[in-house]
Design a protein around this motif. Structure first.
Motif, PDB file in Angstrom:
ATOM      1  N   GLU A  19      -0.850  -0.127  57.032  1.00 36.56           N
ATOM      2  CA  GLU A  19      -1.947   0.781  57.384  1.00 36.56           C
ATOM      3  C   GLU A  19      -2.471   1.524  56.162  1.00 36.56           C
ATOM      4  O   GLU A  19      -3.669   1.758  56.035  1.00 36.56           O
ATOM      5  CB  GLU A  19      -1.484   1.763  58.461  1.00 36.56           C
ATOM      6  N   GLU A  20      -1.579   1.891  55.241  1.00 38.49           N
ATOM      7  CA  GLU A  20      -1.983   2.580  54.023  1.00 38.49           C
ATOM      8  C   GLU A  20      -2.775   1.660  53.095  1.00 38.49           C
ATOM      9  O   GLU A  20      -3.748   2.071  52.481  1.00 38.49           O
ATOM     10  CB  GLU A  20      -0.742   3.104  53.291  1.00 38.49           C
ATOM     11  N   MET A  21      -2.365   0.408  53.014  1.00 41.40           N
ATOM     12  CA  MET A  21      -2.977  -0.530  52.083  1.00 41.40           C
ATOM     13  C   MET A  21      -4.238  -1.197  52.629  1.00 41.40           C
ATOM     14  O   MET A  21      -5.081  -1.648  51.859  1.00 41.40           O
ATOM     15  CB  MET A  21      -1.978  -1.628  51.688  1.00 41.40           C
ATOM     16  N   ALA A  22      -4.397  -1.255  53.937  1.00 43.97           N
ATOM     17  CA  ALA A  22      -5.526  -1.971  54.541  1.00 43.97           C
ATOM     18  C   ALA A  22      -6.891  -1.495  54.026  1.00 43.97           C
ATOM     19  O   ALA A  22      -7.729  -2.327  53.674  1.00 43.97           O
ATOM     20  CB  ALA A  22      -5.454  -1.902  56.059  1.00 43.97           C
ATOM     21  N   PRO A  23      -7.154  -0.189  53.946  1.00 43.35           N
ATOM     22  CA  PRO A  23      -8.472   0.223  53.421  1.00 43.35           C
ATOM     23  C   PRO A  23      -8.695  -0.200  51.967  1.00 43.35           C
ATOM     24  O   PRO A  23      -9.793  -0.607  51.596  1.00 43.35           O
ATOM     25  CB  PRO A  23      -8.455   1.752  53.540  1.00 43.35           C
ATOM     26  N   PHE A  24      -7.644  -0.125  51.148  1.00 42.45           N
ATOM     27  CA  PHE A  24      -7.761  -0.561  49.761  1.00 42.45           C
ATOM     28  C   PHE A  24      -8.005  -2.062  49.692  1.00 42.45           C
ATOM     29  O   PHE A  24      -8.796  -2.546  48.882  1.00 42.45           O
ATOM     30  CB  PHE A  24      -6.507  -0.202  48.957  1.00 42.45           C
ATOM     31  N   ALA A  25      -7.308  -2.790  50.552  1.00 45.71           N
ATOM     32  CA  ALA A  25      -7.478  -4.243  50.594  1.00 45.71           C
ATOM     33  C   ALA A  25      -8.900  -4.609  50.982  1.00 45.71           C
ATOM     34  O   ALA A  25      -9.498  -5.527  50.402  1.00 45.71           O
ATOM     35  CB  ALA A  25      -6.480  -4.863  51.581  1.00 45.71           C
ATOM     36  N   GLU A  26      -9.461  -3.906  51.952  1.00 41.79           N
ATOM     37  CA  GLU A  26     -10.830  -4.179  52.377  1.00 41.79           C
ATOM     38  C   GLU A  26     -11.831  -3.856  51.271  1.00 41.79           C
ATOM     39  O   GLU A  26     -12.774  -4.608  51.039  1.00 41.79           O
ATOM     40  CB  GLU A  26     -11.167  -3.408  53.654  1.00 41.79           C
ATOM     41  N   MET A  27     -11.610  -2.738  50.577  1.00 46.99           N
ATOM     42  CA  MET A  27     -12.512  -2.385  49.463  1.00 46.99           C
ATOM     43  C   MET A  27     -12.398  -3.407  48.339  1.00 46.99           C
ATOM     44  O   MET A  27     -13.409  -3.822  47.764  1.00 46.99           O
ATOM     45  CB  MET A  27     -12.202  -0.981  48.942  1.00 46.99           C
ATOM     46  N   TYR A  28     -11.181  -3.814  48.038  1.00 43.49           N
ATOM     47  CA  TYR A  28     -10.953  -4.820  47.001  1.00 43.49           C
ATOM     48  C   TYR A  28     -11.672  -6.111  47.364  1.00 43.49           C
ATOM     49  O   TYR A  28     -12.364  -6.717  46.546  1.00 43.49           O
ATOM     50  CB  TYR A  28      -9.449  -5.048  46.853  1.00 43.49           C
ATOM     51  N   TYR A  29     -11.550  -6.513  48.621  1.00 45.20           N
ATOM     52  CA  TYR A  29     -12.196  -7.738  49.105  1.00 45.20           C
ATOM     53  C   TYR A  29     -13.719  -7.592  49.079  1.00 45.20           C
ATOM     54  O   TYR A  29     -14.433  -8.467  48.598  1.00 45.20           O
ATOM     55  CB  TYR A  29     -11.714  -8.045  50.523  1.00 45.20           C
TER      56      TYR A  29
END
Length: 123
Positions: A19-29
């Motif tokens: 849950e913590e990493m999901a927003p960063f992953a989406e921004m990275y993508y």
């Protein structure tokens, strides 16, 4: 009873990381450019080997081969990340994993703890 409680807490820890990493992953993508999106797609497709467009636990375990992310707790955390709880992963479900691996985020490996080091991380 203590062993059951520890197991539940560990699963919760993996889910919190996802849950913590999901927003960063989406921004990275989203903002990483076409190369990042293509690489993320290839990453997913290399896991989903049976051609159904989903990643099963068997495919996940086979792909991860070894290491701290191989266990079922991480698979479950990724599957539950969207709050739907499933037995397979889609392309978006795998993005936090892709981000974790590509960002080089560390794991505490001392004395077998194999815990993800969360929070802000700079390389």
């Amino acid at each position: 009873m203590g062993r059951e409680r520890a197991s539940v807490e560990e699963k919760t820890a993996e889910r919190k990381v996802v849950e913590e990493m999901a927003p960063f992953a989406e921004m990275y993508y989203e903002f990483g450019g076409e190369d990042v999106r293509n690489s993320a797609t290839e990453f997913f497709e290399s896991m989903a080997v049976d051609g159904d467009g989903r990643v099963s636990l068997t495919e996940y375990s086979s792909f991860m081969d070894e290491g701290p992310l191989r266990n079922q707790k991480w698979f479950n955390a990724l599957a539950e990340g969207a709050g739907r709880g499933r037995d397979s992963l889609g392309p978006r479900d795998v993005r936090p994993l892709y981000y974790i691996l590509k960002s080089g985020r560390p794991f505490c490996m001392g004395l077998g703890c194999q815990k993800f080091v969360g929070g802000v991380y700079f390389t």
